[in-house]
Design a protein around this motif. Sequence first.
Motif, PDB file in Angstrom:
ATOM      1  N   VAL A   1       0.838  -1.256   0.114  1.00 56.75           N
ATOM      2  CA  VAL A   1      -0.159  -0.032  -0.018  1.00 56.75           C
ATOM      3  C   VAL A   1       0.933   1.096  -0.167  1.00 56.75           C
ATOM      4  O   VAL A   1       0.396   2.381  -0.791  1.00 56.75           O
ATOM      5  CB  VAL A   1      -0.888  -0.034   1.245  1.00 56.75           C
ATOM      6  CG1 VAL A   1      -1.756   1.423   1.364  1.00 56.75           C
ATOM      7  CG2 VAL A   1      -1.932  -1.155   1.036  1.00 56.75           C
ATOM      8  N   MET A   2       1.985   1.211   0.683  1.00 56.53           N
ATOM      9  CA  MET A   2       2.702   2.271   1.004  1.00 56.53           C
ATOM     10  C   MET A   2       3.443   2.793  -0.258  1.00 56.53           C
ATOM     11  O   MET A   2       3.563   4.088  -0.785  1.00 56.53           O
ATOM     12  CB  MET A   2       4.015   2.136   1.791  1.00 56.53           C
ATOM     13  CG  MET A   2       4.522   3.356   2.661  1.00 56.53           C
ATOM     14  SD  MET A   2       5.610   2.893   4.156  1.00 56.53           S
ATOM     15  CE  MET A   2       4.587   1.931   5.141  1.00 56.53           C
ATOM     16  N   ILE A   3       3.838   1.898  -1.394  1.00 56.22           N
ATOM     17  CA  ILE A   3       4.615   2.436  -2.523  1.00 56.22           C
ATOM     18  C   ILE A   3       3.637   2.974  -3.460  1.00 56.22           C
ATOM     19  O   ILE A   3       3.701   4.067  -3.981  1.00 56.22           O
ATOM     20  CB  ILE A   3       5.201   1.238  -3.206  1.00 56.22           C
ATOM     21  CG1 ILE A   3       6.616   0.635  -2.354  1.00 56.22           C
ATOM     22  CG2 ILE A   3       5.658   1.381  -4.604  1.00 56.22           C
ATOM     23  CD1 ILE A   3       7.021  -0.483  -2.730  1.00 56.22           C
ATOM     24  N   PRO A   4       2.503   2.521  -3.807  1.00 62.53           N
ATOM     25  CA  PRO A   4       1.564   3.079  -4.416  1.00 62.53           C
ATOM     26  C   PRO A   4       1.028   4.476  -4.236  1.00 62.53           C
ATOM     27  O   PRO A   4       0.700   5.439  -4.823  1.00 62.53           O
ATOM     28  CB  PRO A   4       0.323   2.310  -4.970  1.00 62.53           C
ATOM     29  CG  PRO A   4       1.167   0.640  -4.679  1.00 62.53           C
ATOM     30  CD  PRO A   4       2.200   1.096  -3.617  1.00 62.53           C
ATOM     31  N   SER A   5       0.633   4.688  -2.756  1.00 62.58           N
ATOM     32  CA  SER A   5       0.271   5.660  -2.140  1.00 62.58           C
ATOM     33  C   SER A   5       1.172   7.066  -2.210  1.00 62.58           C
ATOM     34  O   SER A   5       0.687   7.786  -2.159  1.00 62.58           O
ATOM     35  CB  SER A   5       0.062   5.430  -0.624  1.00 62.58           C
ATOM     36  OG  SER A   5      -0.987   4.271  -0.240  1.00 62.58           O
ATOM     37  N   PHE A   6       2.327   6.582  -2.349  1.00 62.55           N
ATOM     38  CA  PHE A   6       3.413   7.639  -2.649  1.00 62.55           C
ATOM     39  C   PHE A   6       3.392   7.958  -3.976  1.00 62.55           C
ATOM     40  O   PHE A   6       3.480   9.145  -4.344  1.00 62.55           O
ATOM     41  CB  PHE A   6       4.893   7.271  -1.994  1.00 62.55           C
ATOM     42  CG  PHE A   6       5.861   8.167  -2.264  1.00 62.55           C
ATOM     43  CD1 PHE A   6       5.880   9.365  -1.416  1.00 62.55           C
ATOM     44  CD2 PHE A   6       6.791   7.977  -3.184  1.00 62.55           C
ATOM     45  CE1 PHE A   6       6.886  10.486  -1.483  1.00 62.55           C
ATOM     46  CE2 PHE A   6       7.798   8.832  -3.377  1.00 62.55           C
ATOM     47  CZ  PHE A   6       7.852  10.154  -2.502  1.00 62.55           C
ATOM     48  N   LEU A   7       3.602   7.026  -4.768  1.00 61.19           N
ATOM     49  CA  LEU A   7       3.893   7.249  -6.374  1.00 61.19           C
ATOM     50  C   LEU A   7       2.689   7.608  -6.996  1.00 61.19           C
ATOM     51  O   LEU A   7       2.894   8.543  -8.030  1.00 61.19           O
ATOM     52  CB  LEU A   7       4.657   6.025  -6.772  1.00 61.19           C
ATOM     53  CG  LEU A   7       6.096   5.778  -6.472  1.00 61.19           C
ATOM     54  CD1 LEU A   7       6.245   4.252  -7.135  1.00 61.19           C
ATOM     55  CD2 LEU A   7       6.946   6.824  -6.600  1.00 61.19           C
ATOM     56  N   VAL A   8       1.480   7.126  -6.973  1.00 65.60           N
ATOM     57  CA  VAL A   8       0.453   7.318  -7.776  1.00 65.60           C
ATOM     58  C   VAL A   8       0.076   8.684  -7.791  1.00 65.60           C
ATOM     59  O   VAL A   8      -0.047   9.527  -8.801  1.00 65.60           O
ATOM     60  CB  VAL A   8      -0.845   6.356  -7.321  1.00 65.60           C
ATOM     61  CG1 VAL A   8      -2.173   6.987  -8.074  1.00 65.60           C
ATOM     62  CG2 VAL A   8      -0.734   4.871  -7.853  1.00 65.60           C
ATOM     63  N   PRO A   9      -0.013   9.717  -6.724  1.00 62.95           N
ATOM     64  CA  PRO A   9      -0.502  11.111  -6.752  1.00 62.95           C
ATOM     65  C   PRO A   9       0.601  11.895  -7.501  1.00 62.95           C
ATOM     66  O   PRO A   9       0.223  12.659  -7.989  1.00 62.95           O
ATOM     67  CB  PRO A   9      -0.342  11.108  -5.445  1.00 62.95           C
ATOM     68  CG  PRO A   9      -0.861  10.151  -4.449  1.00 62.95           C
ATOM     69  CD  PRO A   9      -0.018   9.052  -5.133  1.00 62.95           C
ATOM     70  N   LEU A  10       1.950  11.332  -7.476  1.00 64.82           N
ATOM     71  CA  LEU A  10       2.775  12.194  -8.176  1.00 64.82           C
ATOM     72  C   LEU A  10       2.827  12.123  -9.487  1.00 64.82           C
ATOM     73  O   LEU A  10       3.205  12.941 -10.505  1.00 64.82           O
ATOM     74  CB  LEU A  10       4.264  11.662  -7.747  1.00 64.82           C
ATOM     75  CG  LEU A  10       4.815  11.883  -6.405  1.00 64.82           C
ATOM     76  CD1 LEU A  10       6.243  10.998  -6.081  1.00 64.82           C
ATOM     77  CD2 LEU A  10       4.823  13.328  -5.960  1.00 64.82           C
ATOM     78  N   MET A  11       2.210  10.873 -10.042  1.00 62.40           N
ATOM     79  CA  MET A  11       1.894  10.741 -11.563  1.00 62.40           C
ATOM     80  C   MET A  11       0.588  11.043 -11.952  1.00 62.40           C
ATOM     81  O   MET A  11       0.187  11.033 -13.217  1.00 62.40           O
ATOM     82  CB  MET A  11       1.811   8.955 -11.794  1.00 62.40           C
ATOM     83  CG  MET A  11       3.006   8.458 -11.424  1.00 62.40           C
ATOM     84  SD  MET A  11       2.769   6.704 -11.136  1.00 62.40           S
ATOM     85  CE  MET A  11       2.275   6.149 -12.684  1.00 62.40           C
ATOM     86  N   GLY A  12      -0.040  11.986 -11.165  1.00 62.53           N
ATOM     87  CA  GLY A  12      -1.346  12.512 -11.428  1.00 62.53           C
ATOM     88  C   GLY A  12      -2.694  11.317 -11.428  1.00 62.53           C
ATOM     89  O   GLY A  12      -3.726  11.884 -11.775  1.00 62.53           O
TER      90      GLY A  12
END
Length: 524
Positions: free
Chosen positions: A49-60
């Motif tokens: 959960v932690m990895i997508p929660s950090f990266l997905v918002p950065l990608m829009g």
Amino acid sequence: MAAPKLEEISHPPMDQLQGLEYCIDSNPSWGEAIALGFQHYILALGTAVMIPSFLVPLMGGSDGDKVRVVQTLLFVEGINTLLQTLFGTRLPTVVGGSYAFMVPIISIIHDPSLASIEDNHVRFLNTMRAVQGALIVASSIQIILGYSQLWAICSRFFSPLGMVPVISLVGFGLFDRGFPVVGRCVEIGIPMLILFIAFSQYLKNFKTRHLPIMERFALLITITVIWAYAHLLTASGAYKHRPDLTQMNCRTDKANLISSAPWIKIPYPLQWGAPTFDAGHAFGMMAAVLVSLIESTGAYKAASRLASATPPPAHVLSRGIGWQGIGILLSGLFGTLSGSSVSVENVGLLGSTRVGSRRVIQISAGFMIFFSMLGKFGAFFASIPFTIFAAVYCVLFGLVASVGLSFLQFTNMNSMRNLFITGVALFLGLSVPEYFREYTAKALHGPAHTRAGWFNDFLNTIFFSSPTVALIVAVFLDNTLDYKDSAKDRGMPWWVKFRTFKGDTRNEEFYTLPFNLNRFFPPS
């Protein structure tokens, strides 16, 4: 007073760790195995959960996109774990997402050609496809090194002394994922840490029907209690007027996973569209694949010890790396937003529960696949606050690190040469990545900052990893500094019998392939 006997003040070295209830090929009852498998699944959710929660918002990406990435990551994690436990090293290891891939992925996210896209959803999809392409190309590194047995040849330069800093820093190197995250919400994190230690260690002799229930299921019990407590704090309005960062780390309703998750969704290859390929992106990702390879090598050695097995022979280790490369290829095809590596926290849980059974890990893989398809149910468990996981990491990462230190029993620590190599490798393994982290936090780019982006990504990724720096330093010093006269001091007489499959009779019991496949792939 008589002088103490030698056996009273020293402990003989042991090939296999003693005191485990179940080793790699012994199994608890089905009911206990299913409960333990579910516990490993819950623990694996932290990183998933932690990895997508950090990266997905950065990608829009939206909350819906984040949920799909979490589901996909768990689905592929389940497949990779099954492949690794059946056909790879056969050690009880969960193969999940890895922080090693963060540097090249963030670099792809900030690529001007992608960052300039105005529509958030289009930017998310294009970035995801670029990450997929880079993972697919970079996976070839582990596939080639593994199946060609090149990594087995490289591992001949390893010794117990050289492996101590590497395995130790697989645990110690993740210190920033421990108490610094607990400190973001101390009212949840510290009670979780205290309860987990109390249940797993001080109450471990409490038994129900001859089952040490507190020791075996300390993680499930404490997470349930503290999660309910956190939900009570949230519902009572304790965080209503607190800063956003506190709310994000403490509240149980901030992840927006349950409301965004579909009831049923089966991840499939190329679900985000056709991957795009860029040589610069792929080259940077190759560094992360190498880091993942080194970190997993250390984790496999630790897992073998905590499963009461002998160290994996060189060709078994190489076979596992080959399957891990297949796992990274699958990550690229499905679009998990991370490559694959051994989950360090799940290795630590083997020691905490004293159950190193392969079957338990295979059951946990079944839970990952099942709950990744049932979106709402999976999202419910995935909404556990990160602080709760961080508290458990403080114990489990430390346990893995201590397994690395236990390899010192096979070496001569009265040797100045050995003290020098161990100390320098451990110190630089912690100090160099910390410099890279601090520099990046201040300058918003890594110390390697040339016009060649691929070169920057490669160097910054390598030196962000503590086990990788430790391996470079320890293996170089161990094989160049008075190495001809120090074989006994390095622990080589003990180590050499585990290099080949036929070097020790126990290897066949632990590492033989299922379904009589060794007929087609004879061990070397």
